[in-house]
Design an enzyme around this catalytic site. Structure first.
Site, mmCIF file in Angstrom:
data_model
loop_
_atom_site.group_PDB
_atom_site.id
_atom_site.type_symbol
_atom_site.label_atom_id
_atom_site.label_comp_id
_atom_site.label_asym_id
_atom_site.label_seq_id
_atom_site.Cartn_x
_atom_site.Cartn_y
_atom_site.Cartn_z
ATOM 1 N N PHE A 154 15.756 -32.476 -37.391
ATOM 2 C CA PHE A 154 14.746 -31.448 -36.929
ATOM 3 C C PHE A 154 13.582 -31.883 -36.097
ATOM 4 O O PHE A 154 12.468 -31.378 -36.107
ATOM 5 C CB PHE A 154 14.248 -30.805 -38.211
ATOM 6 C CG PHE A 154 15.044 -30.106 -39.179
ATOM 7 C CD1 PHE A 154 15.991 -29.114 -38.715
ATOM 8 C CD2 PHE A 154 15.519 -30.737 -40.369
ATOM 9 C CE1 PHE A 154 17.188 -28.448 -39.544
ATOM 10 C CE2 PHE A 154 16.398 -30.145 -41.263
ATOM 11 C CZ PHE A 154 17.145 -29.015 -40.853
ATOM 12 N N CYS A 155 14.049 -32.681 -35.085
ATOM 13 C CA CYS A 155 13.276 -33.253 -34.084
ATOM 14 C C CYS A 155 13.282 -32.515 -32.785
ATOM 15 O O CYS A 155 14.554 -32.285 -32.453
ATOM 16 C CB CYS A 155 13.279 -34.693 -33.973
ATOM 17 S SG CYS A 155 12.242 -35.588 -33.005
ATOM 18 N N GLY A 156 12.310 -32.643 -31.942
ATOM 19 C CA GLY A 156 12.907 -32.111 -30.523
ATOM 20 C C GLY A 156 13.760 -33.083 -29.745
ATOM 21 O O GLY A 156 14.524 -32.428 -28.667
#
Length: 180
Positions: free
Chosen positions: A57-59
């Site tokens: 869930f990281c950019g």
């Protein structure tokens, strides 16, 4: 007599195998979405390796696509890629199935992925402690470490470095060209 001979042979070979395996690769990690384990020495010793700490869930999560393309481009030349999900930066799921879905379904990852592991600080797994000792600890998700066939970090890259970055590709090619 045959069993005794096999045991003696194993005892003579075991120290040789341990000596050939770089310290950073001595150990195992649980494989993502599996009861199997990744024996780091067995799978990666003597091979060029790209290690990446990942998060679902990281950019930077879309980088999985480029990492997979890099793996496909160089795996025929021996390159291995190891993704190590981590929640050290609070962007990984507590659910291994969700992590596996992001990697395998959403991004089509075929390279090795471990279950979630700590990668920074005193709790870091031995692999990441050694990577940090040879370069620097991850400062964020998707830090990249290129390791040569002897288990030495030849280059490390920040999260912002994409898999098609010329410097990363040059480091991968250097690791591939390193003598076994």
């Amino acid at each position: 007599m045959l069993l005794r001979s096999a045991v003696v042979s194993l005892l003579l070979v075991a120290p040789t195998l341990a000596a050939e395996c770089p310290s950073m690769l001595q150990g195992e990690l649980p494989k993502l979405r599996s009861k199997d384990r990744i024996d780091l020495c067995e799978q990666f010793a003597g091979k060029p390796l790209l290690v990446v700490n990942t998060a679902s869930f990281c950019g930077f999560t879309p980088q999985f696509k480029g990492l997979e393309a890099l793996y496909q481009r160089y795996k025929g030349q021996g390159l291995e890629v190891l993704g190590v999900p981590s929640d050290d930066f609070k962007q990984e799921s507590d659910d291994a199935e969700e992590t596996a879905k992001v990697c395998y379904v959403d991004y089509g990852v075929t390279f090795s992925m471990s279950q979630t592991q700590p990668v920074t600080g005193a709790q870091a797994i031995p692999l990441f402690k050694e990577l940090a000792a040879q370069s620097q600890a991850p400062r964020w998700n998707f830090s990249k470490y290129v390791v040569d066939r002897q288990g030495r970090v030849v280059a490390s890259f920040s999260s912002r470095t994409l898999a098609d970055d010329p410097e990363l590709i040059a480091a991968v090619e250097k690791a591939i060209a390193s003598a076994p």
